[in-house]
Design an enzyme around this catalytic site. Structure first.
Site, PDB file in Angstrom:
ATOM      1  N   THR A   1       0.827  -1.204   0.000  1.00 23.97           N
ATOM      2  CA  THR A   1       0.000   0.000   0.000  1.00 23.97           C
ATOM      3  C   THR A   1       0.862   1.256   0.000  1.00 23.97           C
ATOM      4  OG1 THR A   1      -1.562   1.282   1.355  1.00 23.97           O
ATOM      5  CG2 THR A   1      -0.114  -0.221   2.515  1.00 23.97           C
TER       6      THR A   1
ATOM      7  N   GLU B   1       0.314   3.589   1.921  1.00 29.25           N
ATOM      8  CA  GLU B   1       0.299   4.087   3.293  1.00 29.25           C
ATOM      9  C   GLU B   1       1.602   3.825   4.043  1.00 29.25           C
ATOM     10  OE1 GLU B   1      -3.327   3.685   5.561  1.00 29.25           O
ATOM     11  OE2 GLU B   1      -4.430   3.159   3.741  1.00 29.25           O
TER      12      GLU B   1
ATOM     13  N   TYR C   1      -1.751  -0.688  11.071  1.00 34.82           N
ATOM     14  CA  TYR C   1      -1.921  -1.269   9.741  1.00 34.82           C
ATOM     15  C   TYR C   1      -0.734  -0.950   8.837  1.00 34.82           C
ATOM     16  CZ  TYR C   1      -3.251  -1.305   4.827  1.00 34.82           C
ATOM     17  OH  TYR C   1      -3.238  -1.480   3.466  1.00 34.82           O
TER      18      TYR C   1
END
Length: 332
Positions: free
Chosen positions: A121, A123, A148
Site C-alpha cells: 500500500t 500508506e 496497519y
C-alpha cells in the site's frame, strides 16, 4: 497456462484480481483465504469451477501453505488485515497476518523456488502535506503512521530481505486507494454509497480535507498482472491512476450521482492519526512495463461502482447493520 496461488483472493482487491485473471488469461487460480469478515465466498460466485479453487485457510499455517506452494507456479500475495480503524482498535491481528503470514509465505517461496509478488500500500510512506507538489515514488522513505501501515511496511521489508538474502524471486507493488465492486461496507466509498441506498446520511471524518489517490480495482489488477509477467525481480513498482480527490469532494460526488443534495452528509469525529494526503507517481510502471489505466475518469468509475452496489444489495446487506453499529458506538 500456469497455476496462480492468490492469497486473500476472496477479499476486495484479491477477488477483483481473480476475476481479471479469469477474464484475460488462461491461468488457473487457487485462492487461499481465511474468510474473515472481509472475505466472502460470494465474491467468487460465477467463476468457472475448473479454473478457480477456493481453499479456506490461514496464510500463517505453514503446513497448508507448503502443500499449496507445491502445486502452483506463481504466487500473488493480497491477504492482509487492512482497515486502519480496526488496527487502532486491536493491532494484534495485523501483526499475525501481515508479518507472520508474509514470513510463512516467503519461507515457502524459498523452499519451492516460486515466483512471488507482494501486494502493498502507499500508506507505508506516511502522508504528504496538502499543498506538497511531490508524490510518492519507489525511493520515498517509509514513514508509516498506524498499526496497519507499519505492519505492511514490515512485510515489504521482509520481502526485500528474502530477495537479497535467499534469492527469492519476488517483486513488490504499492498501490493507492482502490474502489470498485466487492469492497466491504466498512470502507469509505462503499459505506457512503450503501448509506445513501439505505436512506442514511453519509459520514465524513473531520472537515473532509484528507486527500486520497483513487484507482479502480480492475486497473490495479491489470497492473499486477503486468508486473507478474514482466517485472524485474527485486524491484518495487508504484501503482496509481492520478486520481487525487479529497474526501469531501468524493462524498459530494456520490450524493450528486445518486440524485441527492450535495450537502446531505454529517461531519463526525476524525480518525486518530488520520493521514493528510497520499499521491502516487507511477512513472516507472508506465515507462518500464508499458502499463496504462483503463478508468482515467474517476466520476465514470464511481458511477459504475454505485450501480454495482445498487444491483448487489444481497452481497453487502448482511454486513451493513453491524458496521454502522460499530461506528455509531464511536460517534462516527
Amino acid at each position: 497456462m500456469s497455476t496462480l496461488l492468490v492469497t486473500g483472493g476472496a477479499g476486495f482487491i484479491g477477488s477483483n484480481f481473480v476475476h481479471h485473471v479469469i477474464a484475460h488469461t488462461d491461468h488457473r487460480v487457487v485462492v487461499l483465504d481465511k474468510l474473515t469478515y472481509a472475505g466472502n465466498r460470494a465474491s467468487l460466485a460465477g467463476l468457472p469451477e475448473d479454473r478457480v479453487e477456493l481453499v479456506v485457510g490461514d496464510i500463517a499455517d505453514a503446513a497448508l501453505v507448503d502443500e499449496l506452494f507445491g502445486r502452483v507456479d506463481q504466487v500473488v500475495h493480497y491477504a492482509a488485515e487492512s482497515h486502519n480503524d480496526n488496527s487502532l482498535n486491536d493491532p494484534r491481528p495485523f501483526l499475525d497476518t501481515n508479518i507472520i503470514g508474509t514470513y510463512t509465505l516467503l519461507e515457502a517461496a524459498r523452499r519451492h523456488d516460486r515466483r512471488f509478488h507482494h501486494i502493498s500500500t502507499d500508506e507505508v510512506y506516511g502522508d504528504l502535506e496538502l499543498d506538497d507538489p511531490e508524490r510518492f515514488t519507489e525511493s520515498t522513505p517509509y514513514n508509516p503512521s498506524s498499526p496497519y501501515s507499519s505492519t505492511k511496511a514490515g512485510s515489504d521489508l521482509l520481502v526485500r530481505a528474502w530477495v537479497r538474502s535467499f534469492g527469492v524471486r519476488a517483486t513488490i507493488s504499492n498501490c493507492s486507494n482502490n474502489y470498485g465492486p466487492y469492497q466491504h461496507v466498512e470502507k469509505f466509498i462503499p459505506r457512503q454509497i450503501t448509506n445513501v441506498i439505505r436512506g442514511i446520511r453519509p459520514k465524513l471524518y473531520g472537515a473532509g480535507e484528507n486527500v486520497r489517490d483513487w484507482i479502480h480495482a480492475d486497473d490495479h489488477s491489470s497492473a499486477v498482472l503486468r508486473i507478474l509477467e514482466a517485472g524485474q525481480i527485486g524491484q518495487t513498482y508504484l501503482i496509481g491512476a492520478d486520481g487525487e480527490k479529497n474526501n469531501k469532494d468524493v462524498v459530494e460526488l456520490i450524493l450528486r450521482l445518486m440524485g441527492q443534495p450535495e450537502d446531505a452528509y454529517d461531519h463526525v469525529t476524525d480518525r486518530a492519526g488520520h493521514d493528510l494526503r497520499y499521491a502516487i507517481d507511477s512513472t516507472k510502471l508506465h515507462t518500464e512495463l508499458g502499463w496504462e489505466p483503463r478508468y482515467r475518469d474517476f466520476e465514470a468509475g464511481l458511477s459504475a461502482t454505485i450501480d454495482w452496489y445498487r444491483e448487489h444489495e444481497d452481497w453487502w446487506a448482511p454486513a451493513k447493520d453491524g458496521v454502522e453499529a460499530f461506528y455509531a458506538a464511536k460517534g462516527q
